[in-house]
Scaffold this active site. Structure first.
Site, mmCIF file in Angstrom:
data_model
loop_
_atom_site.group_PDB
_atom_site.id
_atom_site.type_symbol
_atom_site.label_atom_id
_atom_site.label_comp_id
_atom_site.label_asym_id
_atom_site.label_seq_id
_atom_site.Cartn_x
_atom_site.Cartn_y
_atom_site.Cartn_z
ATOM 1 N N HIS A 10 0.823 -1.202 0.000
ATOM 2 C CA HIS A 10 0.000 0.000 0.000
ATOM 3 C C HIS A 10 0.867 1.266 0.000
ATOM 4 C CE1 HIS A 10 -4.009 1.735 1.688
ATOM 5 N NE2 HIS A 10 -3.342 2.687 1.069
ATOM 6 N N ARG B 199 2.015 8.899 -6.239
ATOM 7 C CA ARG B 199 1.581 10.182 -6.844
ATOM 8 C C ARG B 199 2.034 10.342 -8.291
ATOM 9 N NH1 ARG B 199 -1.775 10.320 -2.752
ATOM 10 N NH2 ARG B 199 -0.934 11.077 -0.783
ATOM 11 N N HIS C 17 -10.791 0.175 1.187
ATOM 12 C CA HIS C 17 -10.613 1.297 2.108
ATOM 13 C C HIS C 17 -11.964 1.469 2.779
ATOM 14 C CE1 HIS C 17 -9.202 5.498 3.177
ATOM 15 N NE2 HIS C 17 -10.481 5.501 3.491
ATOM 16 N N ASP D 71 0.853 2.482 3.848
ATOM 17 C CA ASP D 71 -0.022 3.553 3.373
ATOM 18 C C ASP D 71 0.774 4.859 3.226
ATOM 19 O OD1 ASP D 71 -2.147 5.015 2.468
ATOM 20 O OD2 ASP D 71 -3.270 5.004 4.350
HETATM 21 O O1 DOR Z 1 -4.681 9.187 4.785
HETATM 22 C C1 DOR Z 1 -4.793 8.745 3.661
HETATM 23 N N1 DOR Z 1 -4.183 9.318 2.610
HETATM 24 N N2 DOR Z 1 -5.546 7.664 3.482
HETATM 25 C C2 DOR Z 1 -5.837 7.213 2.268
HETATM 26 O O2 DOR Z 1 -6.505 6.218 2.180
HETATM 27 C C3 DOR Z 1 -5.369 7.929 1.069
HETATM 28 C C4 DOR Z 1 -4.157 8.678 1.355
HETATM 29 C C5 DOR Z 1 -3.763 9.654 0.293
HETATM 30 O O3 DOR Z 1 -3.863 9.347 -0.886
HETATM 31 O O4 DOR Z 1 -3.277 10.733 0.650
HETATM 32 ZN ZN ZN Z 2 -6.688 3.968 2.248
#
Ligand code: DOR
Ligand code: ZN
Length: 446
Positions: A61, A65, A180, A306
């Site tokens: 995960h 970007r 999610h 994440d």
């Molecule tokens: O805090 C988060 N940021 N949770 C997510 O699921 C997406 C992520 C993001 O893309 O910044």
């Molecule tokens: Zn997420």
């Protein structure tokens, strides 16, 4: 050039190996032998005494970007951060710009990764066009293009009928749906976990029920369709319990937890503000303990970061407007060892399993193990090295972490891909006086 890692604690959960041994890597970058006391005149030796030598880590995960937000991260910079964090394989999330919701974007992301990244980069693909929750993507075409799972991560697919159809197709394809879990109606409300902290900050808060409703719903979806479900970043005690019960009755569900959810409570927001604003939010001590218990008893299969880079400019906005997310690749090892191993809650080998073979299996990735004749993707950790998190030194382009200044014990010191050392922690080697033959470091960042 052959390499011989000598005298490290070799941990390979798949092969049930936890033993002080040597690892011999042949000049083609494959593992030739693992045994104590290997002698090989040709090999360049590395003294790994006191270090853990494990299969390269797998992160299910990450948000790189790319395409779309090069000021936050790119596949190149994200891959360097991954290497510094010990990860040799990662799975990208699809909330890029354009979104990874068509076979063309899947192919272009994977092609770029092959061109610019020294690690194994995989990608998920969106369940709905533009992650807007309205129109299903062509899951079959996305799978054919190379997506390893489907998710609208960052958002939840709120339309249950659309999601049901996605589960049916995912089942046919043999790929998991990654979920999610946060009901949008609940998230729209606030920034932090709903409680004393959100109240003190004047934030309406996000109630844990928003997460638990969706975990329960998606478990039922998996049960009804027979598809595999992977629950992303579970954060609440009740959520962990729902997964535990589902597993007990044979539902095909797996789960991941993040280092921030097993390390921090919502109270940290009083000190660091929006740097701790994340989806799902940091919760209470009780939830943190439940996540750790879930990791211990196997309810939670994997640790995933994440990794969610954002600029500090955005993070400095008022609470309601700052984006959710924090970077995680370069602090994962320190947090896992400090919070799980050194507290005696988990054994080394169980933590390593949650960073290697378990995540690899969830998305069917050919990684996370040390096989004789297989590629030498290797992560080397000094589990007792104490260091201070310094966001300024991250390889990631972003600095949004609530862990800046924190003392941690345990650090990745070398990361190898296909037998080549691509990361070496130079600060570590300078401070400890330990050394690796410079011949092995010509390709290393760090
Ligand atoms: O805090 C988060 N940021 N949770 C997510 O699921 C997406 C992520 C993001 O893309 O910044
Ligand atoms: Zn997420």
């Amino acid at each position: 050039m052959k390499t011989l890692l000598q005298n490290g604690l070799v941990i390979d959960p798949l092969n049930r190996l936890t033993q002080v041994a040597d690892v011999l890597i042949d000049d083609g970058g494959r593992i030739e032998r693992i045994a104590p006391g290997i002698r090989d005149e040709e090999a360049v030796r590395v003294d790994a005494t006191g270090w853990i030598v494990s299969p390269g880590w797998v992160d299910l995960h990450v948000h790189f970007r790319d395409p779309g937000y090069p000021e936050k991260e790119t596949i190149e910079s994200g891959s360097r951060a991954a290497l510094a964090g010990g990860f040799t394989a990662v799975v990208m999330m699809p909330n890029t710009r354009p979104e990874i919701d068509s076979p063309e974007v899947v192919v272009s992301v994977l092609e770029k990764a092959r061109r610019v990244s020294p690690i194994h980069v995989y990608t998920s693909a969106a369940i709905t066009r533009g992650l807007l929750g309205r129109e299903m993507t062509d899951l079959k075409a996305l799978a054919a293009a190379g997506a390893v799972t489907f998710t609208d991560d960052g958002k939840t697919v709120m339309d249950p009928l659309l999601l049901f159809r996605a589960f049916e197709t995912a089942r046919e394809l043999g790929l998991p749906i990654s979920s999610h879990c946060e009901d949008h109606h609940f998230v729209r409300e606030g920034a932090f976990h709903r409680g004393a902290v959100s109240a003190a900050l004047g934030d309406p808060g996000i109630h844990p029920l928003g997460e638990e409703l969706i975990i329960a719903r998606d478990i039922l979806m998996a049960e009804a369709t027979g598809a595999r479900l992977h629950i992303q970043h579970v954060s609440t005690a009740r959520g962990v319990q729902l997964i535990r019960e589902a597993k007990a009755r044979g539902v095909r569900v797996t789960a991941e937890a993040t280092p921030h959810h097993f390390s921090l409570t919502h109270e940290v927001a009083l000190r660091v503000g929006t740097l701790s604003k994340v989806n799902p939010p940091l919760r209470t001590e009780e939830d943190v303990e439940a996540v750790i218990r879930g990791l211990r008893d196997g309810t939670i299969d994997a640790i995933a970061t994440d990794h969610a880079p954002h600029t500090l400019e955005e993070k400095r906005r008022p609470i309601a407007e700052a984006p959710f997310g924090m970077v995680g690749l370069e602090t994962c090892a320190g947090l896992a060892f400090t919070r799980l191993v050194h507290t005696k809650r988990m054994a080394f080998e169980d933590v390593i399993a949650k960073l290697t073979i378990h995540p690899a299996r969830i998305f069917n990735l050919p990684h996370g193990r040390l096989d004789i004749g297989g590629w030498a993707d290797v992560t080397v950790v000094d589990p007792s090295y104490e260091w201070t998190v310094d966001a300024e030194r991250f390889y990631s382009k972003s600095r949004n972490t609530p862990f800046h200044g924190m003392r941690l014990t345990g650090k990745v010191v070398l990361t190898m891909v296909k037998g080549r050392i691509l990361y070496a922690d130079r600060d570590y080697f300078r401070q400890t006086g330990r050394a690796v033959d410079p011949m092995l470091l010509t390709e290393a960042v760090g």
